[in-house]
Enzyme design. Structure first.
Site, mmCIF file in Angstrom:
data_model
loop_
_atom_site.group_PDB
_atom_site.id
_atom_site.type_symbol
_atom_site.label_atom_id
_atom_site.label_comp_id
_atom_site.label_asym_id
_atom_site.label_seq_id
_atom_site.Cartn_x
_atom_site.Cartn_y
_atom_site.Cartn_z
ATOM 1 N N ASN A 143 20.384 84.335 -30.389
ATOM 2 C CA ASN A 143 20.186 83.099 -29.626
ATOM 3 C C ASN A 143 21.374 82.709 -28.760
ATOM 4 O O ASN A 143 21.204 82.094 -27.717
ATOM 5 C CB ASN A 143 19.777 81.946 -30.556
ATOM 6 C CG ASN A 143 20.781 81.686 -31.653
ATOM 7 O OD1 ASN A 143 21.475 82.580 -32.106
ATOM 8 N ND2 ASN A 143 20.856 80.441 -32.076
ATOM 9 N N GLY A 162 23.187 83.846 -39.057
ATOM 10 C CA GLY A 162 21.752 84.051 -38.988
ATOM 11 C C GLY A 162 21.017 83.131 -39.941
ATOM 12 O O GLY A 162 21.525 82.068 -40.310
ATOM 13 N N SER A 163 19.843 83.530 -40.354
ATOM 14 C CA SER A 163 18.998 82.691 -41.186
ATOM 15 C C SER A 163 19.555 82.592 -42.599
ATOM 16 O O SER A 163 20.277 83.470 -43.080
ATOM 17 C CB SER A 163 17.576 83.252 -41.239
ATOM 18 O OG SER A 163 17.537 84.438 -42.022
ATOM 19 N N GLU A 197 27.426 81.826 -41.859
ATOM 20 C CA GLU A 197 27.078 80.669 -41.026
ATOM 21 C C GLU A 197 25.576 80.748 -40.823
ATOM 22 O O GLU A 197 25.079 81.616 -40.114
ATOM 23 C CB GLU A 197 27.838 80.694 -39.704
ATOM 24 C CG GLU A 197 27.911 79.342 -39.014
ATOM 25 C CD GLU A 197 26.656 79.020 -38.221
ATOM 26 O OE1 GLU A 197 25.836 78.209 -38.724
ATOM 27 O OE2 GLU A 197 26.488 79.560 -37.138
ATOM 28 N N LEU A 198 24.840 79.821 -41.453
ATOM 29 C CA LEU A 198 23.402 79.979 -41.604
ATOM 30 C C LEU A 198 22.641 78.889 -40.856
ATOM 31 O O LEU A 198 23.120 78.356 -39.872
ATOM 32 C CB LEU A 198 23.062 80.005 -43.105
ATOM 33 C CG LEU A 198 23.884 81.018 -43.912
ATOM 34 C CD1 LEU A 198 23.579 80.920 -45.391
ATOM 35 C CD2 LEU A 198 23.677 82.431 -43.402
ATOM 36 N N GLY A 199 21.434 78.577 -41.320
ATOM 37 C CA GLY A 199 20.560 77.678 -40.578
ATOM 38 C C GLY A 199 20.918 76.213 -40.753
ATOM 39 O O GLY A 199 21.874 75.842 -41.425
ATOM 40 N N CYS A 222 21.061 76.727 -34.082
ATOM 41 C CA CYS A 222 21.130 76.343 -35.498
ATOM 42 C C CYS A 222 21.481 74.875 -35.681
ATOM 43 O O CYS A 222 21.151 74.281 -36.703
ATOM 44 C CB CYS A 222 22.131 77.219 -36.239
ATOM 45 S SG CYS A 222 23.807 77.182 -35.556
ATOM 46 N N GLU A 276 13.377 74.387 -41.186
ATOM 47 C CA GLU A 276 14.083 74.563 -39.919
ATOM 48 C C GLU A 276 13.081 75.139 -38.917
ATOM 49 O O GLU A 276 12.590 76.260 -39.086
ATOM 50 C CB GLU A 276 15.269 75.508 -40.072
ATOM 51 C CG GLU A 276 16.042 75.694 -38.774
ATOM 52 C CD GLU A 276 17.161 76.725 -38.878
ATOM 53 O OE1 GLU A 276 18.097 76.661 -38.068
ATOM 54 O OE2 GLU A 276 17.075 77.605 -39.766
#
Length: 495
Positions: free
Chosen positions: A162, A238-239, A260-262, A294, A388
């Protein structure tokens, strides 16, 4: 690799600098993979994906090159980062075109991403000249005691589609600056803006051979990076679902991992808020880049006394947004990245409406172009609240007291970003400080980032790691304790 771009990515029908690099770029030895433009479905290029064996070779080469790089004069490392920034700036239009076409990003979003990418390079160039450690006190007065930061070795970086250039550069640039090598795996949907561009820039800037390895592939390639014995630290963006898998694999190998996630970020509008400002910020935070960030605003929490006016203002802004191909048309929003993600967004909206939410505007799509959507009468049991969404959807829920609003803001496993609007700065600040999120903003929206701040989340949004500023030292170096004596010490042993 065989380039199959139907029209030059340099613009105006010209062959670009990056296009020349791509003509001989070969990231793997696996199956052919065609990269398509989400807005049109046209093929941009075909390349061969990397295999698990390719990952092994890349990590071994990175590990072999890293020790000499760690010993390289700090001025030389900094100079390479500065040259990389100059090269990026010189070819910025071409890089922006690739970002737009691979991700479907609007020009404004691409412009901001490029600014942040340059910030990362400029900030990283300052790291090699910063202090490496401290002179410590010692209980033994005849001994000098030093603690210093040393590189971790090889950093494995797994980045999403993204915001491919900035999310890659925030790992690659500081990791290299601090004396590490990097194995980078961008998403296969964005192999150029997230991968080839990095190789081209740093090769031109004079980075020694082997220090930056780019591999392209799916989950199996990502897992190969995480489990490779030559990779010392893993950085994953990512997710949350994929992050749990990465964390489990890395933890089993006792590797340091940065996740580093959603996010499902709260945008709170108190009863004394400037509604025009709040609605414009709320629209931007939910709809910009089709909501595919995110830290987009995923839950609009609005005081009952102003909720009707806020929903009307948000809907009016949503209706004015123009959809289309952002590379070729003057539009505000582009496509959702692929059919799978479109189905997910639409499914969340439909199930929420079936569950009692009111569809104010949007909720339809043509191809991958999903209309900006406002949902009112949302309750906490609906998927528009709990999930999310990662699409251009603004769910609105109402509250009656600040305590209720705070409970709603914290009613999520995620904890990435938050925002609160109030005409009273002290009230807004007091509220913001009680939101459980890694970042929170008063009278501003949720989509904020700067290279000099520690970026990251809490809870299901990450494992407490951070990118940026002083946090780069925590992620990409480790402590070493060194002591020195002028005279060798002997020990009366055995006693």
């Amino acid at each position: 690799m065989v380039a199959t771009a139907p029209e030059s990515t340099a613009g105006h029908g010209e062959s670009g600098w990056l296009d020349g690099f791509l003509a001989s770029w070969n990231p793997g030895s696996g199956e052919p993979h065609e990269v398509r433009e989400p807005a049109t479905g046209r093929g941009l290029l075909t390349l061969r994906l990397s295999t698990v064996d390719d990952v092994s070779r890349a990590a071994a080469a990175a590990a072999a090159a890293q020790p000499a790089w760690a010993e390289t004069n700090y001025q030389e490392r900094a100079a390479i980062l500065r040259r990389a920034a100059d090269i990026y700036e010189a070819h910025r239009p071409e890089f922006g075109t690739w970002t737009q076409r691979e991700t479907g990003a609007h020009g404004n979003k691409t412009h901001h991403e490029q600014n942040f990418t340059l910030q990362e390079l400029h900030n990283a160039a300052t790291l090699p000249s910063q202090p490496l450690g401290s002179l410590m006190p010692s209980a033994q007065s005849e001994r000098m005691s030093i603690v210093r930061r040393v590189p971790v070795g090889v950093v494995g970086a797994i980045t999403p589609w993204n915001s491919p250039s900035v999310l890659g550069m925030r790992v690659v640039a500081p990791a290299l600056a601090l004396g590490n090598a990097v194995v980078l795996k961008p998403d296969p949907q964005t192999p150029v803006a997230g991968g080839a561009m990095f190789e081209a820039i740093f090769r031109e800037a004079g980075l020694p051979e082997g220090l930056l390895q780019v591999v392209i592939g799916g989950a199996e390639v990502g897992e190969a990076i995480v489990t490779d014995p030559n990779v010392n630290v893993v950085s994953f963006t990512g997710s949350t679902a994929a992050g749990r898998r990465v964390g489990m694999l890395a933890g089993g190998l006792l590797k340091k991992v940065s996740l580093e996630l959603g996010g499902n970020n709260a945008f709170v509008v108190l009863d004394d808020a400037d509604l025009d400002a709040a609605a414009s910020a709320g629209a931007y935070a939910s709809f910009q880049f089709q909501g595919q960030v995110c830290f987009a605003a995923g839950r609009h929490i609005v005081h009952r006394s102003v909720a009707a006016d806020y929903v009307d203002a948000l809907a009016e802004k949503a209706q004015r947004l123009r959809l289309g191909d952002p590379y070729r048309e003057d539009v505000d929003l582009g496509p959702i990245v692929n059919e799978k993600q479109l189905a997910r967004v639409d499914g969340i909206v439909r199930r929420s409406v079936d569950g009692g939410a009111r569809l104010v505007v949007g909720g339809t799509h043509e191809g991958l172009f999903y209309r900006p959507t406002v949902l009112a009468d949302v309750t906490t049991s609906l998927p528009a609240w709990t999930d999310e969404i990662f699409g251009p959807v603004a769910p609105v829920i109402v509250f009656d007291s600040d305590d209720e609003a705070l409970a709603l803001a914290n009613d999520s496993d995620y904890g990435l970003a938050g925002a609160v609007y109030s005409r009273s700065t002290s009230r807004g600040l007091a509220f913001a400080q009680r939101i459980r999120s890694g970042m929170v903003h008063v009278n501003d929206q949720t989509v904020n980032d700067e290279a000099v701040i520690p970026f990251g989340g809490m809870g299901a949004s990450g494992n407490g790691s951070r990118f940026g500023g002083a946090a780069n030292w925590d992620e990409f170096t480790q402590w070493q304790w060194v002591t020195v004596r002028d005279e060798p010490k002997s020990f009366p042993y055995p006693y």
